[in-house]
Design a protein around this motif. Structure first.
Motif, PDB file in Angstrom:
ATOM      1  N   PHE A  71       7.918  14.399   3.649  1.00 24.51           N
ATOM      2  CA  PHE A  71       8.631  13.542   2.976  1.00 24.51           C
ATOM      3  C   PHE A  71       7.748  12.693   2.006  1.00 24.51           C
ATOM      4  O   PHE A  71       6.432  12.597   2.165  1.00 24.51           O
ATOM      5  N   TYR A  72       8.424  12.223   1.002  1.00 23.09           N
ATOM      6  CA  TYR A  72       7.612  11.476  -0.191  1.00 23.09           C
ATOM      7  C   TYR A  72       7.520   9.960   0.097  1.00 23.09           C
ATOM      8  O   TYR A  72       8.083   9.408   0.918  1.00 23.09           O
ATOM      9  N   LEU A  73       6.591   9.357  -0.651  1.00 29.30           N
ATOM     10  CA  LEU A  73       6.570   7.887  -0.690  1.00 29.30           C
ATOM     11  C   LEU A  73       7.914   7.022  -0.994  1.00 29.30           C
ATOM     12  O   LEU A  73       8.080   6.098  -0.456  1.00 29.30           O
ATOM     13  N   LYS A  74       8.881   7.705  -1.676  1.00 28.53           N
ATOM     14  CA  LYS A  74      10.273   7.260  -2.020  1.00 28.53           C
ATOM     15  C   LYS A  74      11.002   7.498  -0.990  1.00 28.53           C
ATOM     16  O   LYS A  74      12.337   6.885  -1.225  1.00 28.53           O
ATOM     17  N   THR A  75      10.858   8.374  -0.134  1.00 28.60           N
ATOM     18  CA  THR A  75      11.983   9.019   0.753  1.00 28.60           C
ATOM     19  C   THR A  75      12.450   7.945   1.695  1.00 28.60           C
ATOM     20  O   THR A  75      13.592   7.637   1.783  1.00 28.60           O
ATOM     21  N   TYR A  76      11.745   7.038   2.597  1.00 31.46           N
ATOM     22  CA  TYR A  76      12.184   6.078   3.609  1.00 31.46           C
ATOM     23  C   TYR A  76      11.696   4.611   3.064  1.00 31.46           C
ATOM     24  O   TYR A  76      10.596   4.739   2.720  1.00 31.46           O
ATOM     25  N   ARG A 115       4.488   1.808   1.693  1.00 36.08           N
ATOM     26  CA  ARG A 115       5.151   3.093   1.617  1.00 36.08           C
ATOM     27  C   ARG A 115       4.433   4.249   2.230  1.00 36.08           C
ATOM     28  O   ARG A 115       3.399   4.408   2.190  1.00 36.08           O
ATOM     29  N   VAL A 116       5.167   5.495   2.798  1.00 32.33           N
ATOM     30  CA  VAL A 116       4.416   6.152   3.591  1.00 32.33           C
ATOM     31  C   VAL A 116       5.003   7.534   3.144  1.00 32.33           C
ATOM     32  O   VAL A 116       6.179   7.935   3.067  1.00 32.33           O
ATOM     33  N   ARG A 174       0.723  -1.228  -0.148  1.00 31.29           N
ATOM     34  CA  ARG A 174      -0.088   0.091  -0.152  1.00 31.29           C
ATOM     35  C   ARG A 174       0.914   1.143  -0.076  1.00 31.29           C
ATOM     36  O   ARG A 174       1.961   1.187   0.588  1.00 31.29           O
ATOM     37  N   ASP A 175       0.362   2.431  -0.507  1.00 29.91           N
ATOM     38  CA  ASP A 175       1.022   3.667  -0.614  1.00 29.91           C
ATOM     39  C   ASP A 175      -0.134   4.452   0.410  1.00 29.91           C
ATOM     40  O   ASP A 175      -1.187   4.823  -0.109  1.00 29.91           O
ATOM     41  N   VAL A 176       0.617   4.893   1.585  1.00 28.30           N
ATOM     42  CA  VAL A 176      -0.209   5.393   2.248  1.00 28.30           C
ATOM     43  C   VAL A 176       0.261   6.915   2.572  1.00 28.30           C
ATOM     44  O   VAL A 176       1.360   7.115   3.127  1.00 28.30           O
ATOM     45  N   VAL A 177      -0.661   7.972   2.320  1.00 29.53           N
ATOM     46  CA  VAL A 177      -0.106   9.497   2.651  1.00 29.53           C
ATOM     47  C   VAL A 177      -1.116   9.911   3.806  1.00 29.53           C
ATOM     48  O   VAL A 177      -2.355   9.863   3.670  1.00 29.53           O
TER      49      VAL A 177
END
Length: 215
Positions: free
Chosen positions: A72-77, A58-59, A20-23
Motif C-alpha cells: 500500500f502507498y502513503l496515500k492509501t490509508y 503516513r505509512v 512524517r512519511d514513513v516507508v
C-alpha cells in the motif's frame, strides 16, 4: 532581527505535532521466509508508535525479492487501524535473488512521489526503514545515493546473513545501520531505531528551515 534558533523549535515539537512519511521496505526473499512473521510484527509495533492520519504520519509498506511490490502507498490509508489490519495479513513474497538496489530505486521512483501520497515537496521528512536479511545481488550505492539526494532518510536493519558494510552505505550514516542475530530479536533494537529517527528529525528540521538574518 536575530537569527532563529531552529533546533530549539524542532526539539520542542511534541510527537503529536510531527508529520512524517514513513516507508517500510521488507526483504521478502526465500531467505527470510521463517523470519517474516517477526518482520511483520516489527512493522506493527513501529506503526503503533506513529500518529497516523492524513495530515500527520503516513505509512507505506513495500516487499521485495527479485522485484519489489507495494502493498500500500502513503496515500492509501489515513487510519492506523486500517494499516495494522493490512500489515497483520501480509504474506511472504518469496523469490530470488535479492535485489535491494532495484527495490531502493523502486521506492524512489514510485513511493516517494506526490502521486503516491509523499509530501516531500511540502518539506515533510521522508523516512525509509529497510529490513534486509542478505547481501544484495545488484548495486545498492547508486540508488541509495539517489534517495539521499532526494532528502530521504534511510535506516537499515540487518540479520547475521546481511552485509553490514552494505547496510552502512545504504543508511543515512553508518552508525544508523543496526543489526540483530535474527529478526526475532528486532524488539531489542526498536528503541535505538526510534532514537536515531528522532535525532535525524531534529537535524533535518534545523537544516531545512530558513533563518532570517539581521537587517
Amino acid at each position: 532581527m536575530p537569527s532563529a534558533h531552529v533546533i530549539l523549535c524542532s526539539i520542542s515539537l511534541s510527537l503529536a505535532e510531527r508529520k512524517r512519511d514513513v516507508v517500510f521496505l521488507l526483504d521478502g526473499s526465500d531467505g527470510t521466509r521463517s523470519s517474516f512473521p517477526a518482520m511483520r510484527d516489527f512493522v506493527e509495533r513501529m506503526v503503533g508508535r506513529l500518529n497516523v492520519s492524513e495530515n500527520k504520519d503516513r505509512v507505506s509498506v513495500v516487499q521485495y525479492s527479485r522485484d519489489p511490490e507495494a502493498h500500500f502507498y502513503l496515500k492509501t490509508y489515513s487510519r492506523k487501524e486500517d494499516i495494522l489490519d493490512t500489515v497483520s495479513s501480509l504474506r511472504h513474497k518469496g523469490g530470488r535473488p535479492l535485489n535491494t538496489g532495484a527495490a531502493l530505486q523502486y521506492v524512489r521512483d514510485n513511493i516517494f512521489v506526490a502521486t503516491s501520497g509523499s509530501r516531500r515537496v511540502e518539506g515533510v521528512p521522508q523516512l525509509l526503514i529497510l529490513l534486509s536479511g542478505g547481501r544484495s545481488f545488484d548495486n545498492v550505492d547508486t540508488p541509495a545515493s539517489s534517495l539521499k539526494e532526494l532528502g530521504v532518510l534511510i535506516f537499515g536493519i540487518g540479520s547475521r546473513s546481511s552485509d553490514s558494510s552494505e547496510l552502512q552505505r545504504i543508511s543515512h550514516e553508518p552508525s544508523y545501520a543496526l543489526s540483530v542475530s535474527d529478526f526475532a530479536d528486532l524488539p531489542s533494537v526498536q528503541q535505538q531505531l526510534i532514537s536515531n529517527i528522532d535525532t535525524v528529525f531534529v537535524e533535518v528540521t534545523s537544516t531545512t528551515t530558513t533563518t532570517i538574518g539581521k537587517k
